[in-house]
Design a protein around this motif. Structure first.
Motif, mmCIF file in Angstrom:
data_model
loop_
_atom_site.group_PDB
_atom_site.id
_atom_site.type_symbol
_atom_site.label_atom_id
_atom_site.label_comp_id
_atom_site.label_asym_id
_atom_site.label_seq_id
_atom_site.Cartn_x
_atom_site.Cartn_y
_atom_site.Cartn_z
ATOM 1 N N GLY B 38 -15.115 7.152 -2.232
ATOM 2 C CA GLY B 38 -13.964 7.966 -1.825
ATOM 3 C C GLY B 38 -13.166 8.432 -3.030
ATOM 4 N N THR B 39 -12.438 9.528 -2.862
ATOM 5 C CA THR B 39 -11.558 9.994 -3.938
ATOM 6 C C THR B 39 -10.120 9.960 -3.409
ATOM 7 O OG1 THR B 39 -12.159 12.199 -3.208
ATOM 8 C CG2 THR B 39 -13.140 11.454 -5.264
ATOM 9 N N TYR B 40 -9.443 8.898 -3.700
ATOM 10 C CA TYR B 40 -8.062 8.728 -3.264
ATOM 11 C C TYR B 40 -7.212 8.433 -4.506
ATOM 12 C CZ TYR B 40 -10.825 7.831 0.939
ATOM 13 O OH TYR B 40 -11.739 7.909 1.950
ATOM 14 N N ASN B 42 -4.128 8.214 -5.079
ATOM 15 C CA ASN B 42 -2.934 7.360 -4.947
ATOM 16 C C ASN B 42 -3.226 6.044 -4.250
ATOM 17 O OD1 ASN B 42 -1.360 9.360 -6.139
ATOM 18 N ND2 ASN B 42 -1.069 10.385 -4.178
ATOM 19 N N ALA B 43 -4.487 5.606 -4.323
ATOM 20 C CA ALA B 43 -4.890 4.422 -3.559
ATOM 21 C C ALA B 43 -4.127 3.160 -3.935
ATOM 22 C CB ALA B 43 -6.384 4.185 -3.720
ATOM 23 N N GLN B 44 -3.609 3.093 -5.156
ATOM 24 C CA GLN B 44 -2.894 1.872 -5.554
ATOM 25 C C GLN B 44 -1.409 2.130 -5.790
ATOM 26 O OE1 GLN B 44 -5.916 0.914 -8.600
ATOM 27 N NE2 GLN B 44 -5.927 -1.115 -7.683
ATOM 28 N N LYS B 45 -0.962 3.285 -5.317
ATOM 29 C CA LYS B 45 0.440 3.640 -5.498
ATOM 30 C C LYS B 45 1.185 3.395 -4.184
ATOM 31 C CE LYS B 45 2.960 7.676 -7.025
ATOM 32 N NZ LYS B 45 2.811 9.103 -7.259
ATOM 33 N N VAL B 46 2.154 2.524 -4.224
ATOM 34 C CA VAL B 46 2.907 2.209 -3.003
ATOM 35 C C VAL B 46 3.853 3.363 -2.689
ATOM 36 C CG1 VAL B 46 4.484 0.577 -1.900
ATOM 37 C CG2 VAL B 46 2.769 -0.236 -3.504
ATOM 38 N N PRO B 47 3.793 3.895 -1.462
ATOM 39 C CA PRO B 47 4.663 5.027 -1.137
ATOM 40 C C PRO B 47 6.136 4.622 -1.126
ATOM 41 C CG PRO B 47 3.556 4.239 0.833
ATOM 42 C CD PRO B 47 2.999 3.465 -0.315
ATOM 43 N N GLU B 199 0.129 10.250 5.866
ATOM 44 C CA GLU B 199 -0.048 10.907 4.562
ATOM 45 C C GLU B 199 -1.294 11.770 4.525
ATOM 46 O OE1 GLU B 199 0.310 8.461 0.963
ATOM 47 O OE2 GLU B 199 0.853 6.905 2.373
ATOM 48 N N MET B 203 -2.642 14.262 1.529
ATOM 49 C CA MET B 203 -3.912 14.036 0.825
ATOM 50 C C MET B 203 -4.801 15.272 0.902
ATOM 51 S SD MET B 203 -4.484 10.163 2.149
ATOM 52 C CE MET B 203 -6.057 9.768 1.447
#
Lengths: 154, 239
Positions: B38-40, B42-47, B199, B203
């Motif tokens: 997958g291409t995410y 912000n996967a480790q960025k807490v909203p 989100e 995305m």
């Protein structure tokens, strides 16, 4: 302590833990994109590994659950399940500490549409529930250790 | 305890799980298939949860005088005229032309003029009124929710493009091919999901911005707000 290692209790705990993990795995296997969304929401797994984790984790749960129910490779299945439970507890605790309210995605992968407060309360409950399941795994371990000691003493 | 035996068994279970996962994913329908990697971003960025909506770029409407809210101001020609008439009405003499407010320019009807491209940022968040205006003026709407949810009800005319389904890149490329003329890529596109914490629309906007779509708008309150407003809704798999 002897009662804790009784075969009567052990077999029931083993089957119950196996059934719980089988039940938890099925919705995730049926709908991997929704589970990937849940994994993403934890904000712990690197982006490139989100999908791979979402695809493989439910199958590990299912195979370990089946192994426990059938009594095949019981100790290994129990150890993997205990490791996964510890991982879930740590992951949810990290998000609780961050104030990141998420649906745990444990038994249901659809967003429940709950408020932030409701989700935070659910997360606290999930930690307790996972700790309870960890105790079940500990009981299985204790039964194995007791059986080994009994065999060695003979 | 035989550690070697345990490790072999654990390894076997994990390999079996990976094989089962890959086979099941290969056999899954388009809507239930996942891309392996997958291409995410912000996967480790807490909203950060804030109630503040993002600011919009400065509108091109020349007569905008009340640009204090996040929504783009709509010139209302009748409001000023009515006020002037109400004041002038009791007077028996003719209203001097100097006191009459200058006639406001006609409202902007071109979506691209009212919502100009913003290549410097991936998307701008909009609220219901602006979204309804864009819908009325034929802007393209994209539904970023899961296809199964889209089929249960979506904004009339919108297309399904879930970021969580394996064919999202295919759909993005198809849209790019449809709008490969740079002028087409400047037309406004509205993306929505379920509002609230959802989100998916953000995305998808990031993804489309990455392929040079420079006029993307995220419907902040999403489909629930659209339903609340009584906007046209359609069910089924067609737009």
């Amino acid at each position: 302590m002897k009662a804790l290692a009784s075969p009567w209790l052990t077999i029931r705990v083993q089957i119950a833990l196996g059934v719980i993990f089988i039940a938890a795995s099925l919705p995730k296997i049926v709908d991997p994109p929704s589970f990937a969304h849940m994994v993403y929401n934890y904000r712990i797994v690197p982006g490139s590994l989100v999908n791979l984790s979402a695809l493989t984790m439910p199958w590990i749960e299912l195979l370990c659950g089946v192994a426990l129910v059938l009594g095949i490779w019981r100790a290994t299945a129990r150890n993997i399940i205990a490791a996964m439970l510890l991982m879930f507890i740590v992951a949810i605790s990290i998000n609780l500490a961050r104030g990141n309210a998420i649906d745990c995605g444990c038994f249901d992968v659809s967003a429940a549409g709950k408020s932030v407060e409701e989700r935070l309360a659910d997360m606290r409950f999930v930690i307790l529930r996972d700790a309870g399941m960890l105790l079940m795994a500990a009981q299985l371990w204790w039964a194995d250790v007791s059986m080994l000691r009994f065999a060695q003493s003979k | 305890m035989d550690l070697r035996k345990h490790l072999t068994e654990a390894f076997t279970i994990i390999i079996a799980a990976v094989v089962c996962a890959l086979v099941a994913n290969a056999m899954a329908s388009r809507e239930r298939k996942l891309a392996l990697v997958g291409t995410y971003p912000n996967a480790q960025k807490v909203p950060v949860r804030t109630a503040e909506p993002l600011a919009l770029p400065a509108p091109v409407v020349p007569t905008a005088t009340t640009a204090t809210t996040a929504t783009i101001p709509i010139p209302v020609p009748t409001a000023t005229t009515t006020t002037v008439q109400k004041i002038a009405a009791p007077k028996p003499v003719a209203v001097p032309t100097a006191t009459v407010a200058p006639a406001p320019p006609p409202p902007v009807e071109d979506p691209q003029k009212r919502f100009p491209p913003h290549p410097e940022k991936a998307f701008v968040e909009l609220h219901g009124d602006d979204v309804a205006w864009l819908h009325d003026h034929g802007a393209l709407f994209l539904d970023a929710r899961r296809t199964s949810v889209y089929e249960q009800g979506h904004i009339s005319g919108s297309r399904t493009m879930s970021v969580w389904e394996a064919d999202v890149d295919e759909k993005v490329n198809k849209l790019y091919e449809e709008r490969n003329d740079p002028r087409e890529q400047l037309k406004p596109i509205v993306i929505y999901c379920s509002g609230g914490d959802c989100e998916d629309s953000h995305m998808l906007a990031q993804k489309l911005w990455g392929v040079q779509f420079n006029n993307l708008y995220v419907y902040k309150d999403g489909f629930p707000d659209w339903q609340k407003r009584g906007g046209p809704v359609k069910t089924g798999s067609t737009p």
